[in-house]
Design a protein around this motif. Structure first.
Motif, PDB file in Angstrom:
ATOM      1  N   ALA A 106     -19.221  37.421  66.735  1.00  0.00           N
ATOM      2  CA  ALA A 106     -18.934  38.450  65.735  1.00  0.00           C
ATOM      3  C   ALA A 106     -19.582  39.789  66.058  1.00  0.00           C
ATOM      4  CB  ALA A 106     -19.399  37.980  64.352  1.00  0.00           C
ATOM      5  N   THR A 107     -20.608  39.795  66.910  1.00  0.00           N
ATOM      6  CA  THR A 107     -21.274  41.053  67.244  1.00  0.00           C
ATOM      7  C   THR A 107     -20.701  41.718  68.505  1.00  0.00           C
ATOM      8  OG1 THR A 107     -22.977  39.816  68.452  1.00  0.00           O
ATOM      9  CG2 THR A 107     -23.466  40.413  66.173  1.00  0.00           C
ATOM     10  N   ILE A 108     -19.876  41.007  69.239  1.00  0.00           N
ATOM     11  CA  ILE A 108     -19.313  41.582  70.470  1.00  0.00           C
ATOM     12  C   ILE A 108     -18.456  42.811  70.192  1.00  0.00           C
ATOM     13  CG2 ILE A 108     -17.710  41.143  72.374  1.00  0.00           C
ATOM     14  CD1 ILE A 108     -18.798  38.288  72.497  1.00  0.00           C
ATOM     15  N   PRO A 109     -17.529  42.780  69.218  1.00  0.00           N
ATOM     16  CA  PRO A 109     -16.681  43.971  69.002  1.00  0.00           C
ATOM     17  C   PRO A 109     -17.475  45.227  68.663  1.00  0.00           C
ATOM     18  CG  PRO A 109     -15.733  42.056  67.910  1.00  0.00           C
ATOM     19  CD  PRO A 109     -17.101  41.651  68.358  1.00  0.00           C
ATOM     20  N   VAL A 110     -18.452  45.120  67.758  1.00  0.00           N
ATOM     21  CA  VAL A 110     -19.203  46.313  67.374  1.00  0.00           C
ATOM     22  C   VAL A 110     -20.103  46.770  68.514  1.00  0.00           C
ATOM     23  CG1 VAL A 110     -21.150  45.053  66.323  1.00  0.00           C
ATOM     24  CG2 VAL A 110     -20.596  47.360  65.548  1.00  0.00           C
ATOM     25  N   GLY A 111     -20.566  45.846  69.347  1.00  0.00           N
ATOM     26  CA  GLY A 111     -21.372  46.232  70.498  1.00  0.00           C
ATOM     27  C   GLY A 111     -20.569  47.072  71.476  1.00  0.00           C
ATOM     28  N   ILE A 112     -19.352  46.655  71.753  1.00  0.00           N
ATOM     29  CA  ILE A 112     -18.487  47.416  72.659  1.00  0.00           C
ATOM     30  C   ILE A 112     -18.123  48.767  72.050  1.00  0.00           C
ATOM     31  CG2 ILE A 112     -16.229  47.447  73.774  1.00  0.00           C
ATOM     32  CD1 ILE A 112     -16.423  44.393  73.962  1.00  0.00           C
ATOM     33  N   ALA A 113     -17.749  48.752  70.765  1.00  0.00           N
ATOM     34  CA  ALA A 113     -17.362  49.999  70.086  1.00  0.00           C
ATOM     35  C   ALA A 113     -18.530  50.975  70.030  1.00  0.00           C
ATOM     36  CB  ALA A 113     -16.863  49.697  68.676  1.00  0.00           C
ATOM     37  N   GLY A 114     -19.739  50.460  69.808  1.00  0.00           N
ATOM     38  CA  GLY A 114     -20.906  51.334  69.755  1.00  0.00           C
ATOM     39  C   GLY A 114     -21.164  52.028  71.075  1.00  0.00           C
ATOM     40  N   LEU A 115     -21.030  51.295  72.172  1.00  0.00           N
ATOM     41  CA  LEU A 115     -21.243  51.895  73.488  1.00  0.00           C
ATOM     42  C   LEU A 115     -20.208  52.968  73.796  1.00  0.00           C
ATOM     43  CD1 LEU A 115     -22.091  48.707  75.588  1.00  0.00           C
ATOM     44  CD2 LEU A 115     -23.666  50.535  74.946  1.00  0.00           C
ATOM     45  N   LEU A 116     -18.972  52.759  73.335  1.00  0.00           N
ATOM     46  CA  LEU A 116     -17.889  53.673  73.674  1.00  0.00           C
ATOM     47  C   LEU A 116     -17.759  54.857  72.714  1.00  0.00           C
ATOM     48  CD1 LEU A 116     -15.092  51.091  74.603  1.00  0.00           C
ATOM     49  CD2 LEU A 116     -16.569  52.376  76.163  1.00  0.00           C
ATOM     50  N   LEU A 117     -18.066  54.633  71.434  1.00  0.00           N
ATOM     51  CA  LEU A 117     -17.698  55.622  70.417  1.00  0.00           C
ATOM     52  C   LEU A 117     -18.869  56.260  69.681  1.00  0.00           C
ATOM     53  CD1 LEU A 117     -14.751  53.652  68.740  1.00  0.00           C
ATOM     54  CD2 LEU A 117     -14.581  55.459  70.470  1.00  0.00           C
ATOM     55  N   GLU A 118     -20.053  55.649  69.737  1.00  0.00           N
ATOM     56  CA  GLU A 118     -21.151  56.104  68.876  1.00  0.00           C
ATOM     57  C   GLU A 118     -21.487  57.575  69.085  1.00  0.00           C
ATOM     58  OE1 GLU A 118     -25.235  56.999  67.711  1.00  0.00           O
ATOM     59  OE2 GLU A 118     -24.563  56.712  69.789  1.00  0.00           O
ATOM     60  N   SER A 119     -21.683  57.989  70.320  1.00  0.00           N
ATOM     61  CA  SER A 119     -22.057  59.388  70.595  1.00  0.00           C
ATOM     62  C   SER A 119     -20.939  60.346  70.216  1.00  0.00           C
ATOM     63  CB  SER A 119     -22.406  59.557  72.074  1.00  0.00           C
ATOM     64  OG  SER A 119     -23.540  58.791  72.411  1.00  0.00           O
ATOM     65  N   LEU A 120     -19.709  59.956  70.510  1.00  0.00           N
ATOM     66  CA  LEU A 120     -18.562  60.813  70.209  1.00  0.00           C
ATOM     67  C   LEU A 120     -18.423  61.037  68.708  1.00  0.00           C
ATOM     68  CD1 LEU A 120     -16.001  62.283  71.252  1.00  0.00           C
ATOM     69  CD2 LEU A 120     -14.777  60.103  70.962  1.00  0.00           C
ATOM     70  N   LEU A 121     -18.483  59.957  67.944  1.00  0.00           N
ATOM     71  CA  LEU A 121     -18.337  60.076  66.491  1.00  0.00           C
ATOM     72  C   LEU A 121     -19.516  60.826  65.880  1.00  0.00           C
ATOM     73  CD1 LEU A 121     -16.956  56.517  65.624  1.00  0.00           C
ATOM     74  CD2 LEU A 121     -15.699  58.676  65.696  1.00  0.00           C
ATOM     75  N   ARG A 122     -20.726  60.591  66.417  1.00  0.00           N
ATOM     76  CA  ARG A 122     -21.896  61.276  65.877  1.00  0.00           C
ATOM     77  C   ARG A 122     -21.797  62.775  66.110  1.00  0.00           C
ATOM     78  NH1 ARG A 122     -25.838  59.501  69.200  1.00  0.00           N
ATOM     79  NH2 ARG A 122     -25.644  61.434  70.397  1.00  0.00           N
ATOM     80  N   ASP A 123     -21.372  63.189  67.278  1.00  0.00           N
ATOM     81  CA  ASP A 123     -21.299  64.613  67.593  1.00  0.00           C
ATOM     82  C   ASP A 123     -20.226  65.324  66.772  1.00  0.00           C
ATOM     83  OD1 ASP A 123     -23.317  64.225  69.413  1.00  0.00           O
ATOM     84  OD2 ASP A 123     -21.985  64.081  71.153  1.00  0.00           O
ATOM     85  N   PHE A 124     -19.104  64.662  66.542  1.00  0.00           N
ATOM     86  CA  PHE A 124     -18.005  65.303  65.820  1.00  0.00           C
ATOM     87  C   PHE A 124     -18.147  65.186  64.307  1.00  0.00           C
ATOM     88  CE2 PHE A 124     -15.885  65.210  69.929  1.00  0.00           C
ATOM     89  CZ  PHE A 124     -15.154  66.380  69.906  1.00  0.00           C
ATOM     90  N   LEU A 125     -18.717  64.071  63.837  1.00  0.00           N
ATOM     91  CA  LEU A 125     -18.734  63.805  62.393  1.00  0.00           C
ATOM     92  C   LEU A 125     -20.135  63.806  61.786  1.00  0.00           C
ATOM     93  CD1 LEU A 125     -16.112  60.902  62.331  1.00  0.00           C
ATOM     94  CD2 LEU A 125     -15.728  63.315  61.787  1.00  0.00           C
ATOM     95  N   GLY A 126     -21.173  63.961  62.622  1.00  0.00           N
ATOM     96  CA  GLY A 126     -22.541  63.924  62.109  1.00  0.00           C
ATOM     97  C   GLY A 126     -22.945  65.208  61.423  1.00  0.00           C
ATOM     98  N   LYS A 127     -22.146  65.610  60.458  1.00  0.00           N
ATOM     99  CA  LYS A 127     -22.374  66.852  59.709  1.00  0.00           C
ATOM    100  C   LYS A 127     -22.278  66.548  58.217  1.00  0.00           C
ATOM    101  CE  LYS A 127     -20.364  69.572  63.480  1.00  0.00           C
ATOM    102  NZ  LYS A 127     -20.222  68.399  64.362  1.00  0.00           N
TER     103      LYS A 127
END
Length: 327
Positions: A106-127
């Motif tokens: 159950a943790t594999i999907p979020v682990g992969i998504a975090g590696l791929l998307l975390e920085s991108l989403l934080r930079d664009f939406l972390g406001k």
């Protein structure tokens, strides 16, 4: 770049420790609070790739995960033991073995998504404005879950024992013949704890259900969407009760937060972040204590209560923040 102060770190640490486990989004609050206060707080506590604040937040998340490990240490001993024996014996037979593999898958999907998307989403939406909008959406999802999710029967606590005793009494009364076991040897059985009973129920989830619940954590990459909240909602939608859904959410969150912390914590020890080391330690200590108190409170709370108060809070806080930042 400004260093995080002790006062800022301690306040944010308390906020992080509570909001990570309460279904109200720790990341959203970590963005909204400095922006609402303004001044040096907004300058010091800005989220960016090289921000010392981001490194301090990582340390606080690790402290939260360690608090969860401490609170659920008996469960993790059984789960890790089940995982190791499952590998050794090449089988999945016991409840602990099955629950261990469900958590891994159950943790594999979020682990992969975090590696791929975390920085991108934080930079664009972390406001502030996107965080306020997602906080409102978080409240709406929590409220909808309470209105439309399948209700699960209460299966924990003293109520279960009472209902079972009543059923046993009725079974005895309905039996015509009584067998006398007074001359037989007494078989002593180990008492099953409430935690073991809960984990046994969670182990009955199918792999598909567990992966779907775990995948809900991907939405928590959006600032304002609560990791524990959205995972609980997914659990409720699969028919879990509130207490079981919360427990599964916290068990799922622990390895994800720890893994992210191990990956990103070294950034705190770079020369440019050295002035923030002391505040990070103080804030992490506060975050760990606040997390431990929060999980103790919430395990009792969800025995009898729902997500509705948190849903109302998120909608009100999100609308209020949106109005402040829009005018």
């Amino acid at each position: 770049m400004s260093a995080v102060t002790y006062v800022e770190s301690i306040v944010v640490g308390a906020l992080q420790g509570v909001s990570e486990l309460f279904p109200v989004s720790s990341l959203g609050h970590s963005i909204l609070l400095p922006a609402l206060i303004g001044g040096s707080w907004q300058r010091d506590l800005s989220i960016g790739e090289d921000s010392p604040y981001l490194a301090v937040l990582v340390a606080m998340h690790v402290a939260t995960a360690l608090a969860l490990v401490l609170f659920f240490w008996r469960d993790w001993v059984r789960i890790i033991g089940g995982f190791l024996t499952s590998i050794r014996d090449r089988e999945v037979r016991t409840n602990d073995q099955r629950l261990a593999w469900l958590l891994v898958l159950a943790t594999i999907p979020v682990g992969i998504a975090g590696l791929l998307l975390e920085s991108l989403l934080r930079d664009f939406l972390g406001k502030p404005v996107p965080s306020a909008i997602f906080l409102i959406l978080n409240g709406g999802v929590l409220y909808a879950a309470e209105r439309f999710s399948r209700s699960a029967p209460k299966t924990t606590g003293r109520g279960t024992a009472d209902s079972q005793d009543s059923q046993d009494s009725r079974d005895i009364e309905d039996t015509e013949d009584t067998v006398d076991f007074s001359a037989e040897d007494t078989l002593v059985m180990r008492a099953i704890t409430v935690e073991e009973a809960t984990d046994a129920r969670l182990s009955k989830l199918s792999v598909k259900e567990a992966v779907l619940i775990g995948s809900a954590q991907i939405l928590a990459l959006l600032p304002g969407i609560s990791r524990s909240g959205i995972t609980m909602v997914a659990g409720l939608r699969r028919g879990l009760g509130h207490e079981d859904a919360a427990r599964f959410a916290w068990l799922l969150a622990t390895p994800v937060i720890l893994a992210a912390g191990v990956l990103k914590l070294p950034s705190l020890f770079t020369p440019e972040n050295s002035p923030s080391l002391g505040p990070a330690l103080a804030g992490s200590l506060v975050a760990g204590i606040a997390s431990y108190i929060s999980v103790r409170f919430l395990t009792k709370y969800f025995e009898t209560r729902t997500l509705t108060p948190f849903a109302i809070y998120c909608v009100v806080a999100g609308i209020g923040s949106l109005l402040v930042f829009s005018f």
